[in-house]
Write an enzyme that holds these catalytic residues in place. Structure first.
Site, PDB file in Angstrom:
ATOM      1  N   GLN A 197       0.942  -1.071   0.038  1.00  0.00           N
ATOM      2  CA  GLN A 197      -0.069  -0.053  -0.009  1.00  0.00           C
ATOM      3  C   GLN A 197       0.897   1.393  -0.086  1.00  0.00           C
ATOM      4  O   GLN A 197       1.723   1.612   0.981  1.00  0.00           O
ATOM      5  CB  GLN A 197      -0.909   0.014   1.225  1.00  0.00           C
ATOM      6  CG  GLN A 197      -1.774   1.325   1.518  1.00  0.00           C
ATOM      7  CD  GLN A 197      -2.327   1.205   2.864  1.00  0.00           C
ATOM      8  OE1 GLN A 197      -1.679   0.484   3.697  1.00  0.00           O
ATOM      9  NE2 GLN A 197      -3.173   2.200   3.150  1.00  0.00           N
ATOM     10  N   SER A 214       0.838   6.675   2.264  1.00  0.00           N
ATOM     11  CA  SER A 214       1.743   7.920   2.921  1.00  0.00           C
ATOM     12  C   SER A 214       2.841   8.382   2.351  1.00  0.00           C
ATOM     13  O   SER A 214       3.859   7.673   1.564  1.00  0.00           O
ATOM     14  CB  SER A 214       2.136   7.162   4.473  1.00  0.00           C
ATOM     15  OG  SER A 214       1.139   6.648   5.166  1.00  0.00           O
ATOM     16  N   GLU A 252      -9.477  -1.684   6.067  1.00  0.00           N
ATOM     17  CA  GLU A 252      -8.550  -1.568   6.953  1.00  0.00           C
ATOM     18  C   GLU A 252      -9.006  -1.946   8.306  1.00  0.00           C
ATOM     19  O   GLU A 252      -8.650  -2.652   9.216  1.00  0.00           O
ATOM     20  CB  GLU A 252      -7.572  -0.344   7.033  1.00  0.00           C
ATOM     21  CG  GLU A 252      -6.169  -0.229   7.930  1.00  0.00           C
ATOM     22  CD  GLU A 252      -5.266   0.596   7.561  1.00  0.00           C
ATOM     23  OE1 GLU A 252      -5.481   1.607   6.873  1.00  0.00           O
ATOM     24  OE2 GLU A 252      -4.012   0.433   7.846  1.00  0.00           O
ATOM     25  N   GLU A 273      -4.667   9.136  18.265  1.00  0.00           N
ATOM     26  CA  GLU A 273      -5.346  10.424  18.251  1.00  0.00           C
ATOM     27  C   GLU A 273      -6.526  10.366  17.013  1.00  0.00           C
ATOM     28  O   GLU A 273      -7.575  10.524  17.207  1.00  0.00           O
ATOM     29  CB  GLU A 273      -4.390  11.590  17.873  1.00  0.00           C
ATOM     30  CG  GLU A 273      -3.549  11.679  19.201  1.00  0.00           C
ATOM     31  CD  GLU A 273      -2.336  10.749  19.322  1.00  0.00           C
ATOM     32  OE1 GLU A 273      -2.214  10.297  18.373  1.00  0.00           O
ATOM     33  OE2 GLU A 273      -1.927  10.677  20.481  1.00  0.00           O
TER      34      GLU A 273
HETATM   35  C1  LIG Z   1       5.018   0.349  11.353  1.00  0.00           C
HETATM   36  C2  LIG Z   1       4.336   1.080  10.310  1.00  0.00           C
HETATM   37  C3  LIG Z   1       3.744   0.664   9.063  1.00  0.00           C
HETATM   38  C4  LIG Z   1       3.355   1.367   8.092  1.00  0.00           C
HETATM   39  N1  LIG Z   1       2.851   0.747   6.943  1.00  0.00           N
HETATM   40  C5  LIG Z   1       2.367   1.524   6.082  1.00  0.00           C
HETATM   41  C6  LIG Z   1       2.077   1.350   4.697  1.00  0.00           C
HETATM   42  O1  LIG Z   1       2.144  -0.028   4.276  1.00  0.00           O
HETATM   43  N2  LIG Z   1       1.498   1.972   3.922  1.00  0.00           N
HETATM   44  C7  LIG Z   1       1.437   3.303   3.919  1.00  0.00           C
HETATM   45  O2  LIG Z   1       0.709   3.941   3.049  1.00  0.00           O
HETATM   46  N3  LIG Z   1       1.577   3.882   5.008  1.00  0.00           N
HETATM   47  C8  LIG Z   1       2.057   3.185   6.059  1.00  0.00           C
HETATM   48  N4  LIG Z   1       2.321   3.657   7.428  1.00  0.00           N
HETATM   49  C9  LIG Z   1       2.342   5.161   7.672  1.00  0.00           C
HETATM   50  C10 LIG Z   1       1.151   5.684   8.523  1.00  0.00           C
HETATM   51  O3  LIG Z   1      -0.186   5.270   7.937  1.00  0.00           O
HETATM   52  C11 LIG Z   1       1.457   6.984   9.214  1.00  0.00           C
HETATM   53  O4  LIG Z   1       2.603   6.733   9.784  1.00  0.00           O
HETATM   54  C12 LIG Z   1       0.270   7.492   9.918  1.00  0.00           C
HETATM   55  O5  LIG Z   1      -0.807   7.470   9.409  1.00  0.00           O
HETATM   56  C13 LIG Z   1       0.932   8.675  10.782  1.00  0.00           C
HETATM   57  O6  LIG Z   1       0.905   9.688   9.803  1.00  0.00           O
HETATM   58  P1  LIG Z   1       2.370  10.380   9.934  1.00  0.00           P
HETATM   59  O7  LIG Z   1       3.567   9.340  10.325  1.00  0.00           O
HETATM   60  O8  LIG Z   1       2.749  11.239   8.917  1.00  0.00           O
HETATM   61  O9  LIG Z   1       2.299  11.103  11.298  1.00  0.00           O
HETATM   62  P2  LIG Z   1       1.598  12.710  11.510  1.00  0.00           P
HETATM   63  O10 LIG Z   1       0.344  12.518  10.847  1.00  0.00           O
HETATM   64  O11 LIG Z   1       2.534  13.734  11.069  1.00  0.00           O
HETATM   65  O12 LIG Z   1       1.281  12.683  12.975  1.00  0.00           O
HETATM   66  C14 LIG Z   1       2.163  13.112  13.933  1.00  0.00           C
HETATM   67  C15 LIG Z   1       1.272  13.215  15.284  1.00  0.00           C
HETATM   68  O13 LIG Z   1       0.450  14.337  14.862  1.00  0.00           O
HETATM   69  C16 LIG Z   1      -0.893  13.990  15.357  1.00  0.00           C
HETATM   70  N5  LIG Z   1      -2.003  14.342  14.728  1.00  0.00           N
HETATM   71  C17 LIG Z   1      -1.927  14.477  13.260  1.00  0.00           C
HETATM   72  N6  LIG Z   1      -3.115  14.782  12.847  1.00  0.00           N
HETATM   73  C18 LIG Z   1      -4.092  14.895  14.168  1.00  0.00           C
HETATM   74  C19 LIG Z   1      -5.192  15.424  14.230  1.00  0.00           C
HETATM   75  N7  LIG Z   1      -5.996  15.738  13.228  1.00  0.00           N
HETATM   76  N8  LIG Z   1      -5.765  15.225  15.351  1.00  0.00           N
HETATM   77  C20 LIG Z   1      -5.068  14.963  16.344  1.00  0.00           C
HETATM   78  N9  LIG Z   1      -3.499  14.734  16.440  1.00  0.00           N
HETATM   79  C21 LIG Z   1      -3.170  14.459  14.964  1.00  0.00           C
HETATM   80  C22 LIG Z   1      -0.807  12.151  15.203  1.00  0.00           C
HETATM   81  O14 LIG Z   1      -1.490  11.301  16.101  1.00  0.00           O
HETATM   82  C23 LIG Z   1       0.689  11.912  15.773  1.00  0.00           C
HETATM   83  O15 LIG Z   1       0.500  11.885  16.928  1.00  0.00           O
HETATM   84  C24 LIG Z   1       2.884   2.817   8.366  1.00  0.00           C
HETATM   85  C25 LIG Z   1       3.596   3.489   9.667  1.00  0.00           C
HETATM   86  C26 LIG Z   1       4.125   2.311  10.460  1.00  0.00           C
HETATM   87  C27 LIG Z   1       4.476   3.136  11.710  1.00  0.00           C
END
Ligand SMILES: Cc1cc2nc3c(=O)[nH]c(=O)nc-3n(C[C@H](O)[C@H](O)[C@H](O)COP(=O)(O)OP(=O)(O)OC[C@H]3O[C@@H](n4cnc5c(N)ncnc54)[C@H](O)[C@@H]3O)c2cc1C
Lengths: 415, 370
Positions: free
Chosen positions: A133, A136, A251, A380
């Protein structure tokens, strides 16, 4: 109220059990088992996972809920849950197909063309090809619709440029599902389009990322003028957000009733083996209070899963309240691991398999659990979903909703 | 799998909800809380007429012969309405004690009167500060007469009978005492939740009969507490859900900084946490209800799960209720304190959550060792 199987469910379970008995080795319930984000990059493991999936497919146990024409069994969700419950009692390779079977396959079934369905679903079901997938990006995680990778139309092809990140399993996947921006002048959610991507296409570079637990299950993936035929587009141009939502909804439906509960017995055993003040730690009342609290949470999750199953069994569709499982289960897993590490005292600060209790498994779990709280929707974001979609509280204030995507702020204003 | 209540059971619940919405608005709880009545006698009579007090009592003993699954759903509605009646003491504790351990004669004589509401019963175990479950009671029985003191006793000042845990030779037995008998003194205690009364009972050479096997008092009490804990868990859930619903409505209507306070994420996340706590408690309570109604050996563990989760959920709901209401939540005039009081009272009268966590661990260890 009765949570025994119905006669049909019992018969199905017996049949599944008999097949598993003949084809796999049972798990010893007293043996502490695995790290929840088992590393997936090793070739032998992938070979054994493929072999196991093909075996299930050939015997009629793969993708149970998919229609027969796409390689499934035309079965019910309840049957699929029953098979998974039974399968969890056996030693099987780590689940590398969850994303494909649980999320991407259903997306193709809902939005794909007849050719896409014929070409991909059966090989996906049999596990011959692994899917990943590609959603991100560095600047688009929780705020997925903020993604900036682009695709531009060129004849019968689209030309992709940009970067994805955290792409689990991209390094061993043959196919990916990717969402990119095809119209930067449209509003944020309106300018996206969804594609199937051959991971062997020219211009793709995959770099593994090292996680805090030392593994590299996920990657960053770069795209430089990657050509994708228009026949690989899923859904209409500009309709990618709606298609992506299908993926994300699936999901959440990936239910694991009762699956998170095995760890507690091992934690109890650890509390008996670890010492506090020269006595087994389990005699310490602070430890007892904490263990009891975790047991109750874990039971609550287990029976919440059963309530969801009952709804499924009656043909109802589970709603967004399914988010409870992850919203509560992920932090709980981290707390369990933290307690298990702490109970070992100073030795808990080592990962030495010979010196620690349970061969360093809890240290591994402690390092892996922060990832569960982020992957597939952070704590969150799940709470936002519960608040907005279950309790119907007002949505978050949005500053980017109606502006063209190119005007959406991406960082602090420059001085 | 059908881990849910049947449509008939849900209908019974709905009938109870409608009845209580009409006869027990929060003003009824408040009237008892503010006044001199110890409970609402008219509502008690109504509850009896509706068949609630004997929902799980067989018809031969004057009950409605439904079952525990019906009883717990009624309890949930009693909880939702904060009904000021001695329901849990009489319909759960005393009635269950007689069902579990009473002789045929005791059941024949007392259960019909408990079901009709003409008699209120309670269970008297605790003796002062500390755990509900006293290891060796100071109150004793000698030659069929009870002497000693029990406190606190839920609804002890309005009950006509009490099942009293007493020292009996070297062990403990459960004794049935007529609280109208000479030698009994009843002192009302100021309750943290005056809509549910509490008392001190003194016994001086009061005639009593033993319920169940002599010397088995603690085992009987433990069984009765497990059963009552499941019933009360539903009462707690009802209260918690009502607190959440009322608070949600308030937060949607109250504006600050030009927007509803329900739109602030700090509050949304509080609501989400509370929702999770209530749903997990509901699942634990469902499991308890299943174990109770099937007479399953899982009941001792399931009851702990139900008790602990429901206690924590209701207390969280009541605390958040005041916090989210702001200043008005702290006033006597608003209803938040009714929930705050009831949550704490229910969370303590069968023993605190920490006492139950300890009990849970003892039981878990015994099971692992088996
Ligand atoms: C082990 C692992 C596997 C993954 N596998 C995949 C994959 O296969 N394919 C893929 O596409 N993605 C994958 N991901 C990505 C995952 O979906 C994202 O890391 C996740 O959605 C968070 O996005 P970010 O890392 O950009 O953090 P951010 O979105 O920047 O978040 C940072 C902090 O801000 C908070 N935050 C953000 N928006 C809000 C809001 N509206 N309200 C309150 N708090 C908020 C979050 O909760 C977090 O604490 C994976 C992640 C991990 C850790």
């Amino acid at each position: 109220m009765d949570f025994n199987d119905t006669a049909e469910e019992a018969a199905y379970r017996a049949k599944a059990r008999a097949w598993l008995d003949a084809n796999a080795e049972p798990v010893d319930p007293n043996e502490p088992s695995g790290d929840p984000l088992a590393e997936r990059e090793d070739d032998d493991m992938i070979r054994s996972a493929k072999a196991w999936q093909a075996k299930k497919f050939d015997a009629g146990w793969a993708c149970i809920t998919w229609p027969k024409e796409y390689g499934g069994q035309g079965g019910t969700t309840m049957q699929s849950v029953i098979f998974n419950q039974e399968q969890s009692k056996f030693k099987t390779p780590p689940p590398i197909y969850t994303i494909g079977h649980g999320m991407l396959g259903p997306t193709i079934m809902t939005h794909g063309t007849p050719e896409q369905k014929t070409k991909h679903l059966r090989t996906m079901a049999r596990g011959e090809e692994i899917w990943c997938q590609l959603f991100s990006e560095p600047a688009a995680g929780s705020d997925l619709a903020g993604l900036r990778s682009t695709a531009v139309r060129d004849g019968n092809d689209w030309v992709l440029n940009g970067q994805k990140i955290w792409s689990t399993g991209a390094h061993f996947s043959k196919w990916g599902m990717i969402v990119v921006r095809t119209d930067p002048n449209a509003a944020k959610h309106a300018g996206l389009t969804y594609f199937i991507l051959d991971m062997e296409s020219k211009g793709i570079e995959i770099r593994p990322i090292k996680q805090i637990n030392g593994g590299s299950g996920f990657n960053e993936v770069f795209y430089a003028d990657v050509r994708v035929p228009d026949s690989n587009r899923v859904g209409a141009v500009g309709d990618g957000w709606r298609v992506a939502l299908t993926t994300l909804m699936n999901e959440r439906v990936a239910i694991g009733a009762g699956s998170a509960t095995g760890g507690f017995r091992h934690l109890l055993k650890l509390a008996r083996d670890a010492k506090r003040g020269g006595r087994p730690a389990i005699e310490d009342s602070a430890v007892r209070q904490k263990l009891a609290e975790l047991w109750v949470t874990q039971q609550g999750l287990k029976y919440t899963g059963f309530r969801t199953l009952s709804a499924l069994s009656q043909g109802k569709i589970p709603g967004p309240e399914g988010s409870i499982g992850k919203a509560v289960g992920a932090p709980m897993a981290q707390e369990m691991a933290a307690l298990a590490v702490e109970l070992q005292g100073p030795l808990g600060a080592t990962r030495d398999a010979a010196a620690t209790l349970h061969e360093g498994l809890w240290q591994g779990m402690w390092l892996a659990t922060p990832g569960i709280r982020i992957a597939g929707g952070t704590d969150e974001i799940l709470k936002n979903i519960i608040a907005e979609r279950v309790l119907r509280l007002p949505p978050e204030v949005r500053l980017d909703k109606d502006m063209p995507f190119r005007d959406v702020p991406t960082g602090p204003p420059s001085k | 799998m059908n881990f849910d209540f049947s449509d008939d059971q849900k209908l019974i619940q709905k009938t109870a909800r409608d009845y209580l919405a009409q006869h027990a608005p929060l003003s009824v709880c408040r009237r008892v809380l503010e006044g001199n009545e110890r409970y609402d006698a008219a509502l008690w009579k109504g509850a009896a007429e509706m068949g609630w007090l004997g929902a799980a009592v067989p018809e031969e003993y004057g009950g409605s012969g439904l079952g525990h699954l019906e009883l717990v759903l009624i309890a949930e509605e009693i909880g939702r309405s904060l009904a000021p009646i001695p329901f849990s003491s009489s319909a759960a504790l005393a009635t269950e004690a007689l069902l579990v351990a009473g002789s045929e004669a005791q059941k024949k004589k007392l259960l019909p009167r408990l079901c009709s509401g003409e008699l209120i019963g309670t269970l008297a175990v605790a003796e002062g500060t500390g755990d509900f479950d006293v290891a060796t009671p100071g109150t004793r029985i000698e030659g069929g007469r009870v002497t000693g003191e029990k406190l606190p006793v839920s609804d002890g000042d309005v009950a006509g009978i009490a099942l009293v845990l007493v020292r009996d030779g070297s062990g403990a037995s459960l004794a049935l005492v007529d609280l109208e008998a000479p030698g009994v003194t009843r002192t009302s205690l100021e309750s943290l939740d005056p809509s549910r009364s509490q008392a001190k009972l003194g016994f001086s050479n009061v005639p009593a009969e033993i319920v169940g096997a002599s010397g088995k008092g603690r085992e009987i009490v433990s069984k009765v507490l497990d059963r009552a804990a499941v019933v009360m868990a539903f009462e707690q859930l009802g209260g918690a859900q009502r607190a959440l619903d009322v608070t949600r409505d308030y937060a949607l209507g109250r504006y600050a900084f030009g927007r509803p306070i329900a739109s602030f994420q700090a509050l949304k996340h509080r609501f989400a946490d509370l929702f999770c706590a209530i749903e997990l408690a509901r699942s634990n309570a469902f499991y308890g209800a299943w174990a109770l109604s099937h007479g399953n050996d899982e009941l001792p563990l399931a009851a702990c799960g139900a008790r602990i989760a429901a206690t924590d959920a209701f207390e969280l709901a009541a605390k958040d209720m005041i916090q989210i209401h702001g200043g008005v939540g702290y006033t006597w005039e608003y209803d938040c304190h009714l929930f705050y009081r009831r949550a704490k009272l229910l969370g303590l009268v069968l023993g605190s959550a920490s006492e139950w966590r300890e009990k849970l661990m003892t039981r878990l260890e015994a099971r692992e060792a088996a």
